[in-house]
Design a protein around this motif. Structure first.
Motif, PDB file in Angstrom:
ATOM      1  N   HIS A   1       5.271  50.785 -28.457  1.00  0.00           N
ATOM      2  CA  HIS A   1       4.881  50.289 -29.778  1.00  0.00           C
ATOM      3  C   HIS A   1       4.582  51.487 -30.686  1.00  0.00           C
ATOM      4  O   HIS A   1       3.429  51.913 -30.820  1.00  0.00           O
ATOM      5  CB  HIS A   1       3.651  49.389 -29.648  1.00  0.00           C
TER       6      HIS A   1
ATOM      7  N   SER B   1       9.366  47.285 -35.220  1.00  0.00           N
ATOM      8  CA  SER B   1       8.540  46.433 -34.342  1.00  0.00           C
ATOM      9  C   SER B   1       8.084  45.186 -35.094  1.00  0.00           C
ATOM     10  O   SER B   1       6.906  44.812 -35.049  1.00  0.00           O
ATOM     11  CB  SER B   1       7.332  47.205 -33.794  1.00  0.00           C
TER      12      SER B   1
ATOM     13  N   ASP C   1       8.209  48.087 -25.600  1.00  0.00           N
ATOM     14  CA  ASP C   1       7.085  47.701 -26.453  1.00  0.00           C
ATOM     15  C   ASP C   1       6.384  46.499 -25.828  1.00  0.00           C
ATOM     16  O   ASP C   1       6.983  45.435 -25.663  1.00  0.00           O
ATOM     17  CB  ASP C   1       7.594  47.353 -27.855  1.00  0.00           C
TER      18      ASP C   1
ATOM     19  N   TYR D   1      13.188  48.716 -32.894  1.00  0.00           N
ATOM     20  CA  TYR D   1      12.165  48.290 -31.937  1.00  0.00           C
ATOM     21  C   TYR D   1      12.325  49.038 -30.621  1.00  0.00           C
ATOM     22  O   TYR D   1      13.373  49.625 -30.345  1.00  0.00           O
ATOM     23  CB  TYR D   1      12.186  46.776 -31.713  1.00  0.00           C
TER      24      TYR D   1
END
Length: 260
Positions: A234, A146, A205, A201
């Motif tokens: 996230h 992330s 998110d 990721y």
């Protein structure tokens, strides 16, 4: 001889919390591959709830109680405090020096792992370790979870948060943002860069919209790059099915560049 990683937590995390949140990858690396993971606390303390970029509660007493809880857990921490007008990253230099000093005192390290704000810092350190600490070789691998680069709108009238949330195409996003002046060098990997970059990721998110992570990905055009996308938000993914190929890539990166 065990391989060593330095691990950088995200915003409002401690090293202890990041170790817990990343238990899946931590256990595989430590138990199966005999790696040593050093989780460090972000050095910048957030002194009060007013410094947070969001409201803990509309009720003042409840907000104070929640912030006190963060302090009690030792997670009122960050790597920098972002200010919008003008765009700046308060305490960044202090935090960067802290990481470099830690690596100097406890390294050398084979790799670096970071999440969210810590992922941005991990990318910066990985890109520049030869300049920041000339005695340290390039990391063999950097795991960026992330992550994002420091950007601002090309058009001063555009709202940064709207660009982050409303644009989903990375080419369009890149056309509308610039790296923040003064920080460009940190996100430019050198031409002789041989660190394997692993980007992770979430497709859902919302804290760091994945277009920001994909923009960071685009800055590694000349690097050895592997990207893994999970369907969560996230977070650090912990499912073995997702992590197994990630860890295999980490191991491959470590084995392909043995210490001499």
């Amino acid at each position: 001889m065990s391989r060593k990683f330095v691990c950088l937590p995200g915003y409002l995390q401690s090293g202890k919390v990041f170790a817990e949140k990343s238990s899946g990858i931590r256990k595989i690396l430590t138990k199966k591959y005999n790696c040593q993971l050093d989780y460090i606390d972000p050095p910048i303390l957030i002194p009060n709830k007013e410094e947070l970029p969001f409201t803990l509660s509309e009720d003042e007493n409840e907000a104070n109680t929640k912030f006190s809880g963060l302090v009690d857990l030792n997670v009122n921490r960050c790597w920098w405090s972002h200010k919008s007008t003008p765009c700046r990253y308060e305490h960044f230099d202090e935090a960067l020096s802290y990481v470099v000093d830690y690596i100097k005192e406890n390294g050398p390290y084979d790799g670096i792992i970071g999440f969210s704000q810590g992922a941005a810092m991990a990318a910066i350190v990985a890109n520049n370790i030869n300049k920041l600490l000339p005695s340290h070789e390039n990391f063999k691998v950097a795991v960026i979870i992330s992550g994002f680069a420091f950007v601002e709108p090309k058009n001063p009238e555009d709202d940064r948060e709207k660009l982050n949330t409303e644009i989903t195409d990375v080419l369009t996003y890149t056309e509308n943002v610039n790296l923040v002046p003064g920080y460009e060098k940190y996100f430019q990997a050198p031409t002789d860069f041989d660190t394997s970059i692993i980007l992770i990721y979430g497709s859902n998110d919302f804290a760091v919209p994945n277009v920001r992570s994909r923009h960071l990905e685009s800055l590694y055009a000349l690097a050895v790059l592997n990207t893994f996308v999970h369907d969560g938000g996230h977070l650090v993914p912990n499912k073995k099915q997702f992590l197994n190929p990630v860890v295999e890539q980490i191991e491959s990166s470590l084995e392909s560049k043995p210490n001499l």
